[in-house]
Design an enzyme around this catalytic site. Sequence first.
Site, PDB file in Angstrom:
ATOM      1  N   LEU A  83      -9.038 -40.573   8.363  1.00 53.16           N
ATOM      2  CA  LEU A  83      -9.246 -41.949   8.816  1.00 53.16           C
ATOM      3  C   LEU A  83      -9.329 -42.005  10.339  1.00 53.16           C
ATOM      4  CD1 LEU A  83      -9.585 -44.646   7.432  1.00 53.16           C
ATOM      5  CD2 LEU A  83      -7.137 -45.035   7.660  1.00 53.16           C
TER       6      LEU A  83
ATOM      7  N   ASP B 265      -7.107 -26.355  13.194  1.00 48.51           N
ATOM      8  CA  ASP B 265      -5.921 -27.204  13.383  1.00 48.51           C
ATOM      9  C   ASP B 265      -5.196 -26.678  14.620  1.00 48.51           C
ATOM     10  OD1 ASP B 265      -3.340 -28.684  12.892  1.00 48.51           O
ATOM     11  OD2 ASP B 265      -4.281 -29.098  10.961  1.00 48.51           O
TER      12      ASP B 265
ATOM     13  N   THR C 140       0.458 -41.240   3.374  1.00 42.71           N
ATOM     14  CA  THR C 140       0.596 -42.706   3.361  1.00 42.71           C
ATOM     15  C   THR C 140       2.067 -43.101   3.235  1.00 42.71           C
ATOM     16  OG1 THR C 140      -1.567 -42.907   2.322  1.00 42.71           O
ATOM     17  CG2 THR C 140      -0.120 -44.813   2.148  1.00 42.71           C
TER      18      THR C 140
ATOM     19  N   HIS D  24       3.697 -42.803   6.498  1.00 43.17           N
ATOM     20  CA  HIS D  24       3.416 -43.961   7.364  1.00 43.17           C
ATOM     21  C   HIS D  24       4.320 -45.138   6.999  1.00 43.17           C
ATOM     22  CE1 HIS D  24       0.153 -41.790   8.986  1.00 43.17           C
ATOM     23  NE2 HIS D  24      -0.752 -42.056   8.055  1.00 43.17           N
TER      24      HIS D  24
ATOM     25  N   ILE E 144     -15.855 -40.930   2.609  1.00 36.76           N
ATOM     26  CA  ILE E 144     -15.250 -40.656   1.293  1.00 36.76           C
ATOM     27  C   ILE E 144     -13.957 -41.450   1.172  1.00 36.76           C
ATOM     28  CG2 ILE E 144     -14.261 -38.871  -0.213  1.00 36.76           C
ATOM     29  CD1 ILE E 144     -17.113 -38.232   0.259  1.00 36.76           C
TER      30      ILE E 144
END
Length: 354
Positions: free
Chosen positions: A273, A204, A49, A52, A295
């Site tokens: 997300l 990944d 976060t 971002h 979640i």
Amino acid sequence: MGEKMNDGMMWALVKEKPEEGLWMKRVPIPEVGPNDVKIKIHKTAICGTDVHIWQWNDWAQHTIPIGLTAGHEYVGEIVEVGAGVQGFKIGDLVSGEGHITCGKCRNCLEGHKENCKDAKGVGVNRNGAFAEYLVIPSSNVWPCNPNIPEEMYAIFDPFGNATHTALSYDVLGEDVLVAGAGPIGIMAAAIVKFSGARHVVVTDFNEYRLDLAKKLGATRVVNLGKEKLPDVMKEIGMTEGFDVGLEMSGSQAALHDMIHNMKHGGKIALLGLQRTDAKVDLETVIFNGLNLRGIYGRKVWDTWYKMSTMLQAGLDISGIITHHFDIKDFAKGFEAMISGESGKVILDWSHIND
């Protein structure tokens, strides 16, 4: 500590301009209300976060007010307590839950704070922990056990996301697919392995992070650029698909892949997300009887308790911390995170005034 003269100001990492970056500047030390504690920050960690916010992406532009102090992963010591606070004292080593809940909605009153509809995020909707001092309600403060290394507490927020997701379904003896080898996905893989899962497969495209996942307990890592899941399942002797899926990447392709490699009746927990317009193959979800669960955050305080006790019981996730920087070198910390060649990055605040 070389404390600055007492002018009521402190250093903080602030989103000062609507462009890439964060700026170290002097801001007022926050006031302590009757039910608050003031925490002197020792160490912080950088979250996705925060990246971002640094990069000023679309989400950040719509969410973050200019002038906000970022950060919500931290450990520190209490230096002041409000008049109404009980159970905490000056000198206590603490971390804290980053979602400040309303306390009044149905979920809060029922003890399901993680589902509060009006939660405010520290370092997102209100000033955060990338500062010399943080003030939060005492009901959000978590006491740290001195036997657990301090820097582990600096990552209890993301470790909590991993724990909440990993423990949302029973994994004992089960085959678990973890999509996304970011730090939270890697910690989730370590937790399900510790909790008795049989095969823990992490997917990944990033070799550095897949290697890290392997070190922390994944039984098989899969670079989806080079291998396909059905082949891997055959190779390790799985016949009916994964029992539990943990979607940690936020990638539509990864979720699609997961849905199509689950056993019938399989269970998926979604932390990554997804875009609002993500396509989900609901036909397969329905015909195969899959369970999907969203979640968000951590359970308060169930998840925090489990984190502490798992570490005491021998879960070792210390390898997820790959970089340490002095806070004055915060830009290098963000560079390490953005490179993708890192786990968690710790920033040390102890020499900010030297």
